[in-house]
Design a protein around this motif. Sequence first.
Motif, mmCIF file in Angstrom:
data_model
loop_
_atom_site.group_PDB
_atom_site.id
_atom_site.type_symbol
_atom_site.label_atom_id
_atom_site.label_comp_id
_atom_site.label_asym_id
_atom_site.label_seq_id
_atom_site.Cartn_x
_atom_site.Cartn_y
_atom_site.Cartn_z
ATOM 1 N N GLY A 151 -0.234 5.572 -2.447
ATOM 2 C CA GLY A 151 0.561 5.954 -3.601
ATOM 3 C C GLY A 151 0.496 5.056 -4.801
ATOM 4 N N LYS A 152 -0.392 4.086 -4.795
ATOM 5 C CA LYS A 152 -0.531 3.266 -6.000
ATOM 6 C C LYS A 152 -1.114 4.130 -7.120
ATOM 7 C CE LYS A 152 -0.721 -1.125 -3.706
ATOM 8 N NZ LYS A 152 -1.315 -2.424 -3.574
ATOM 9 N N GLU A 153 -1.858 5.147 -6.703
ATOM 10 C CA GLU A 153 -2.421 6.128 -7.628
ATOM 11 C C GLU A 153 -2.170 7.505 -7.006
ATOM 12 O OE1 GLU A 153 -6.568 5.261 -7.819
ATOM 13 O OE2 GLU A 153 -6.228 3.142 -8.149
ATOM 14 N N GLY A 154 -1.354 8.309 -7.598
ATOM 15 C CA GLY A 154 -1.139 9.658 -7.070
ATOM 16 C C GLY A 154 -0.070 9.726 -5.998
ATOM 17 N N ASP A 155 -0.320 10.555 -4.988
ATOM 18 C CA ASP A 155 0.639 10.831 -3.915
ATOM 19 C C ASP A 155 1.020 9.545 -3.187
ATOM 20 O OD1 ASP A 155 1.961 11.642 -1.543
ATOM 21 O OD2 ASP A 155 0.863 13.533 -1.515
ATOM 22 N N VAL A 196 -17.459 3.940 2.804
ATOM 23 C CA VAL A 196 -16.092 4.394 2.519
ATOM 24 C C VAL A 196 -16.069 5.911 2.351
ATOM 25 C CG1 VAL A 196 -14.152 4.282 0.909
ATOM 26 C CG2 VAL A 196 -15.360 2.199 1.528
ATOM 27 N N GLU A 197 -17.067 6.462 1.666
ATOM 28 C CA GLU A 197 -17.127 7.908 1.492
ATOM 29 C C GLU A 197 -17.276 8.617 2.838
ATOM 30 O OE1 GLU A 197 -18.792 5.728 -0.373
ATOM 31 O OE2 GLU A 197 -18.125 6.145 -2.406
ATOM 32 N N LYS A 198 -18.102 8.060 3.718
ATOM 33 C CA LYS A 198 -18.295 8.648 5.041
ATOM 34 C C LYS A 198 -17.004 8.582 5.859
ATOM 35 C CE LYS A 198 -23.240 7.763 5.256
ATOM 36 N NZ LYS A 198 -24.319 6.987 5.865
ATOM 37 N N ILE A 199 -16.335 7.437 5.811
ATOM 38 C CA ILE A 199 -15.067 7.287 6.526
ATOM 39 C C ILE A 199 -14.057 8.292 5.980
ATOM 40 C CG2 ILE A 199 -13.084 5.757 6.910
ATOM 41 C CD1 ILE A 199 -15.095 3.419 6.949
ATOM 42 N N MET A 200 -13.983 8.385 4.663
ATOM 43 C CA MET A 200 -13.054 9.303 4.015
ATOM 44 C C MET A 200 -13.321 10.735 4.466
ATOM 45 S SD MET A 200 -10.669 8.844 1.708
ATOM 46 C CE MET A 200 -9.729 9.679 0.505
ATOM 47 N N ASN A 213 -5.972 7.441 -1.523
ATOM 48 C CA ASN A 213 -7.193 7.995 -2.089
ATOM 49 C C ASN A 213 -8.343 7.065 -1.700
ATOM 50 O OD1 ASN A 213 -7.343 5.828 -3.925
ATOM 51 N ND2 ASN A 213 -6.328 6.971 -5.550
ATOM 52 N N LYS A 214 -9.547 7.388 -2.120
ATOM 53 C CA LYS A 214 -10.712 6.602 -1.711
ATOM 54 C C LYS A 214 -10.602 5.144 -2.153
ATOM 55 C CE LYS A 214 -14.683 7.222 -3.676
ATOM 56 N NZ LYS A 214 -15.972 7.775 -4.137
ATOM 57 N N GLY A 215 -10.133 4.906 -3.361
ATOM 58 C CA GLY A 215 -9.996 3.535 -3.847
ATOM 59 C C GLY A 215 -8.962 2.740 -3.069
ATOM 60 N N GLU A 216 -7.838 3.373 -2.783
ATOM 61 C CA GLU A 216 -6.787 2.709 -2.005
ATOM 62 C C GLU A 216 -7.262 2.405 -0.589
ATOM 63 O OE1 GLU A 216 -2.957 4.827 -4.210
ATOM 64 O OE2 GLU A 216 -3.947 5.837 -2.530
ATOM 65 N N LEU A 217 -7.992 3.358 0.020
ATOM 66 C CA LEU A 217 -8.529 3.136 1.362
ATOM 67 C C LEU A 217 -9.519 1.974 1.361
ATOM 68 C CD1 LEU A 217 -8.808 3.988 4.337
ATOM 69 C CD2 LEU A 217 -10.611 5.580 3.601
ATOM 70 N N LYS A 218 -10.381 1.924 0.361
ATOM 71 C CA LYS A 218 -11.360 0.838 0.266
ATOM 72 C C LYS A 218 -10.668 -0.509 0.103
ATOM 73 C CE LYS A 218 -15.555 -0.577 -2.096
ATOM 74 N NZ LYS A 218 -16.585 -0.190 -3.076
ATOM 75 N N ASN A 239 -7.950 17.785 6.453
ATOM 76 C CA ASN A 239 -7.529 18.932 5.648
ATOM 77 C C ASN A 239 -8.303 19.043 4.337
ATOM 78 O OD1 ASN A 239 -6.373 16.845 4.224
ATOM 79 N ND2 ASN A 239 -4.268 17.590 4.400
ATOM 80 N N GLN A 240 -9.271 18.161 4.134
ATOM 81 C CA GLN A 240 -10.180 18.200 2.976
ATOM 82 C C GLN A 240 -9.449 18.207 1.630
ATOM 83 O OE1 GLN A 240 -13.704 18.037 3.449
ATOM 84 N NE2 GLN A 240 -12.914 17.484 5.460
ATOM 85 N N ASP A 241 -8.384 17.394 1.527
ATOM 86 C CA ASP A 241 -7.665 17.315 0.258
ATOM 87 C C ASP A 241 -8.090 16.112 -0.573
ATOM 88 O OD1 ASP A 241 -6.457 15.240 1.639
ATOM 89 O OD2 ASP A 241 -4.407 15.911 1.275
ATOM 90 N N GLY A 242 -9.094 15.374 -0.101
ATOM 91 C CA GLY A 242 -9.592 14.223 -0.851
ATOM 92 C C GLY A 242 -8.766 12.970 -0.682
ATOM 93 N N GLU A 243 -7.786 13.012 0.214
ATOM 94 C CA GLU A 243 -6.939 11.860 0.472
ATOM 95 C C GLU A 243 -6.696 11.742 1.970
ATOM 96 O OE1 GLU A 243 -4.100 11.245 -3.261
ATOM 97 O OE2 GLU A 243 -3.703 13.130 -2.234
#
Length: 103
Positions: free
Chosen positions: A21-25, A55-59, A30-35, A65-69
């Motif tokens: 939730g630092k960016e968005g929900d 990171v993209e592969k892990i994501m 998101n990918k940046g937060e996960l990284k 649910n393929q929502d990008g997060e």
Amino acid sequence: MNYNLQDAMAGLIEVFHSYSGKEGDKYKLNKGELKTLLNEKLPGFLSASNDPMLVEKIMNDLDENQDGEVDFQEFVVLVTALTVACNEFFTGCEKEQSCSKKD
């Protein structure tokens, strides 16, 4: 060592929410937060791989649910898989007695 499972669970929840939730929900990574989380809380995990797309592969693997997060339930899948892999590695080392702590 004496570890408390309840404390471990609370720590996992705290780590997730300190990055989500630092960016968005605020309940998803998101990918940046996960990284950032992986780099800061599992140092060496990403750097041990020569794959710039890790990171993209892990994501993609986690994002059922393929929502990008990645929500908490999806995140726990990663932690579980890594924990199982670590357990298998160390159990295998103990059986083979080939693992030694290097200083």
